[in-house]
Motif scaffolding. Sequence first.
Motif, PDB file in Angstrom:
ATOM      1  N   LEU A 140      19.419  33.091  35.600  1.00 13.88           N
ATOM      2  CA  LEU A 140      18.302  33.116  36.555  1.00 13.88           C
ATOM      3  C   LEU A 140      17.522  31.796  36.506  1.00 13.88           C
ATOM      4  O   LEU A 140      17.086  31.283  37.528  1.00 13.88           O
ATOM      5  N   LYS A 141      17.384  31.248  35.302  1.00 18.85           N
ATOM      6  CA  LYS A 141      16.680  29.971  35.162  1.00 18.85           C
ATOM      7  C   LYS A 141      17.447  28.864  35.880  1.00 18.85           C
ATOM      8  O   LYS A 141      16.844  27.918  36.400  1.00 18.85           O
ATOM      9  N   ALA A 142      18.760  29.005  35.901  1.00 19.98           N
ATOM     10  CA  ALA A 142      19.602  28.017  36.599  1.00 19.98           C
ATOM     11  C   ALA A 142      19.642  28.293  38.107  1.00 19.98           C
ATOM     12  O   ALA A 142      20.488  27.752  38.809  1.00 19.98           O
ATOM     13  N   GLN A 143      18.770  29.169  38.560  1.00 18.55           N
ATOM     14  CA  GLN A 143      18.597  29.468  39.988  1.00 18.55           C
ATOM     15  C   GLN A 143      19.775  30.207  40.613  1.00 18.55           C
ATOM     16  O   GLN A 143      20.008  30.127  41.831  1.00 18.55           O
TER      17      GLN A 143
ATOM     18  N   THR B 208      21.460  33.597  41.999  1.00 16.69           N
ATOM     19  CA  THR B 208      20.829  34.781  42.586  1.00 16.69           C
ATOM     20  C   THR B 208      20.938  35.926  41.569  1.00 16.69           C
ATOM     21  O   THR B 208      21.749  35.862  40.629  1.00 16.69           O
ATOM     22  N   LEU B 209      20.181  36.959  41.828  1.00 17.32           N
ATOM     23  CA  LEU B 209      20.198  38.116  40.935  1.00 17.32           C
ATOM     24  C   LEU B 209      21.618  38.678  40.807  1.00 17.32           C
ATOM     25  O   LEU B 209      22.092  38.978  39.707  1.00 17.32           O
ATOM     26  N   GLY B 210      22.280  38.778  41.950  1.00 19.34           N
ATOM     27  CA  GLY B 210      23.638  39.327  41.968  1.00 19.34           C
ATOM     28  C   GLY B 210      24.594  38.454  41.160  1.00 19.34           C
ATOM     29  O   GLY B 210      25.373  38.955  40.340  1.00 19.34           O
ATOM     30  N   GLU B 211      24.522  37.148  41.370  1.00 12.83           N
ATOM     31  CA  GLU B 211      25.400  36.214  40.639  1.00 12.83           C
ATOM     32  C   GLU B 211      25.123  36.266  39.137  1.00 12.83           C
ATOM     33  O   GLU B 211      26.051  36.271  38.326  1.00 12.83           O
ATOM     34  N   ALA B 212      23.839  36.297  38.791  1.00 19.11           N
ATOM     35  CA  ALA B 212      23.457  36.288  37.373  1.00 19.11           C
ATOM     36  C   ALA B 212      24.017  37.524  36.663  1.00 19.11           C
ATOM     37  O   ALA B 212      24.570  37.427  35.567  1.00 19.11           O
ATOM     38  N   ILE B 213      23.903  38.673  37.322  1.00 16.87           N
ATOM     39  CA  ILE B 213      24.395  39.922  36.703  1.00 16.87           C
ATOM     40  C   ILE B 213      25.913  39.876  36.589  1.00 16.87           C
ATOM     41  O   ILE B 213      26.494  40.205  35.552  1.00 16.87           O
TER      42      ILE B 213
ATOM     43  N   TYR C 215      10.754  44.373  46.008  1.00 16.03           N
ATOM     44  CA  TYR C 215      11.430  43.696  47.117  1.00 16.03           C
ATOM     45  C   TYR C 215      12.626  42.854  46.663  1.00 16.03           C
ATOM     46  O   TYR C 215      13.192  42.116  47.449  1.00 16.03           O
ATOM     47  N   LEU C 216      12.990  42.954  45.384  1.00 17.17           N
ATOM     48  CA  LEU C 216      14.123  42.161  44.906  1.00 17.17           C
ATOM     49  C   LEU C 216      15.426  42.718  45.445  1.00 17.17           C
ATOM     50  O   LEU C 216      15.641  43.929  45.470  1.00 17.17           O
ATOM     51  N   ALA C 217      16.322  41.812  45.876  1.00 19.24           N
ATOM     52  CA  ALA C 217      17.635  42.227  46.360  1.00 19.24           C
ATOM     53  C   ALA C 217      18.688  41.399  45.634  1.00 19.24           C
ATOM     54  O   ALA C 217      18.370  40.503  44.855  1.00 19.24           O
ATOM     55  N   GLU C 218      19.953  41.689  45.923  1.00 19.19           N
ATOM     56  CA  GLU C 218      21.054  41.003  45.244  1.00 19.19           C
ATOM     57  C   GLU C 218      20.998  39.492  45.448  1.00 19.19           C
ATOM     58  O   GLU C 218      21.365  38.716  44.568  1.00 19.19           O
ATOM     59  N   ASP C 219      20.518  39.065  46.628  1.00 20.42           N
ATOM     60  CA  ASP C 219      20.492  37.621  46.908  1.00 20.42           C
ATOM     61  C   ASP C 219      19.145  36.970  46.556  1.00 20.42           C
ATOM     62  O   ASP C 219      18.908  35.811  46.885  1.00 20.42           O
ATOM     63  N   SER C 220      18.275  37.704  45.870  1.00 21.06           N
ATOM     64  CA  SER C 220      16.977  37.126  45.460  1.00 21.06           C
ATOM     65  C   SER C 220      17.179  36.132  44.317  1.00 21.06           C
ATOM     66  O   SER C 220      18.066  36.298  43.481  1.00 21.06           O
ATOM     67  N   THR C 221      16.326  35.120  44.299  1.00 21.21           N
ATOM     68  CA  THR C 221      16.267  34.257  43.112  1.00 21.21           C
ATOM     69  C   THR C 221      14.899  34.461  42.463  1.00 21.21           C
ATOM     70  O   THR C 221      13.926  34.761  43.153  1.00 21.21           O
TER      71      THR C 221
END
Lengths: 298, 293
Positions: A246-249, A251-256, A157-163
């Motif tokens: 990701l640890k800095a919260q 989102t998945l999209g931002e982190a990538i 269920y992970l999406a680009e805006d998931s944390t």
Amino acid sequence: MTLLELQRRMSDDVRRPLTPEMAMQTEAADGASVHTLAETYIKPNDRLTSFDRLEIYNRQYWFRVITAVSEDYPALNALLREKKFDALVLAYLKEHASTSWTLRDLGAKLPQWLEAHPEFGPKKHKLMVDVARLEWAYIESYDGTALPPLAEEDFRYLAEDSTLTLQPHLQLLALRYPVDELVLAVHKATPETDIVSNAVSERKKTSGMALPEMLRAKVFLAVHRYDSSVYYRRIEPEAFALLAALKAQQTLGEAIENTFSGSRLSPEEQAQKIQACFAHAAELGWFCREQTGPASIQ
Amino acid sequence: MPANRFNGFTDYGVGIGLRVPHYEHIFAEKPVVDWFEIISENYMVDGGRALKVLDQILDQYRVVQHGVSMYFGSAQPLNREHLKRLKTLTKRTKTPWLSDHLCWGSVDGRYTHDLLPLPYTWEAVETTALRIREVQDFLEIPVAVENVSSYAEFHESEMTEWEFLNEVVHRADCGILLDVNNIYVSSQNHSFDPMVYVNAVPAERVAQIHVAGHSKFEKYTLDTHDHPVLDPVWKMYARAIERVGPTATLLEWDDSIPSFDEVHNEALKANRYLVGAEASVAIASQELEEVHA
């Protein structure tokens, strides 16, 4: 003298730094005679003066706190050798007296403090800081919280805006030296201890051991706990950046995006790195359910 | 006498402290030990090996919590965060009673991590008793306070140490963890007769007894917990048991820790006195039954 006044007086006296010979100072910071100060509230007996009796507590305080910090930083101790290390710990404790009921927290600020104090080993200052950071990360990982890891189906269920929440015991370190080798060697030779009692004990001397040579080489470490043991896992720079984001919260999209911004890797190579990072992290249970807080006790 | 409201009406015998160097032996050999005393602070953590080990111990042994950082005699309010963590641990261990020291150790948010002696004043009696009551009410288990060994006395003191202890436990309505080694150490440092102290303790409040080794230096005696119990301390223990009856007893051995067996065997020497006291209790209760018959 009220109870509070007596406790403030004695606390100041007990926590006053010792002389280089590990004896009680005879003069307070304001120039007052410590002999006179002690006589105002401590009775002498037929064998000891008020000063002598206070000195037992003064010496014991410093032995106890120096020992506590030394036990948290055995590799830094081995690197600096006893005399320099003791001077460093004394200087640190003068600025950071204990503000916690547990000795476990006493050395928490040492890595940060050491960054600003190169005078204890100018030639190997960066190495010392790296060692201190890794040794504190070990403590945090050793007894940090472990939350239930995400199950395989959660990842669907992970999406680009998931944390994502990372295990609190997972510590991420970017180091300038491969100090994991050095710290592992020292920790293996150091017996585990715990807070045992109020008993008076003299500090144990750390044996001088041969340390592996440290040449400058950037390493990225994930310090984590698995089945009650702490492990140092070297990870790739991209995995480090991704996990740190990701640890800095982020989102998945931002982190990538932030991890691979300006990267020379092809999209396929980037995808491979992301997949490998997630596979390892998931296998080791680094992703977890968000902490809802401990049950409230009134 | 042995089972009383201050030790949760338990009948624990001879225990030893749970210490890291003995973990391996305990898990491999599963020795018969009546109970283990743990230092609460070692297990007031968020996770990791300490709690895993504790859970394994709890599966097989009875555990009693003993603390070193409550500082009942500190003049300022209790640390609520500390208390909450302690309560969480008591739920895990189900300790029938909990002990900590009759001392102070922090002021204005600065901690000495030592068990500092109190001035034996009426103000200290009031302050300390109030804090013990607060802890006992919050934790909802019996609390026993332990007399500490000391190296200093204060001009401010208005009573003897044993009078102070008695006043505090009476006002707090709590139990006593009677450390006969600490009494002996203090008696050497402050030149009083340790038997006077033992004889003055309210026997009905004694929840537990500590024995330990100490070290004598030229001008003072230190509480070191690093070798076997010395004869004068066993004599005091014998007198304490004579007064109190068979009571949960623990040997403290915290430095230069020898093998598990050596520590346990040293602790079991207490049985020489406990067995005699149990026989006396049995005879007395039989006589009582005969009178009623």
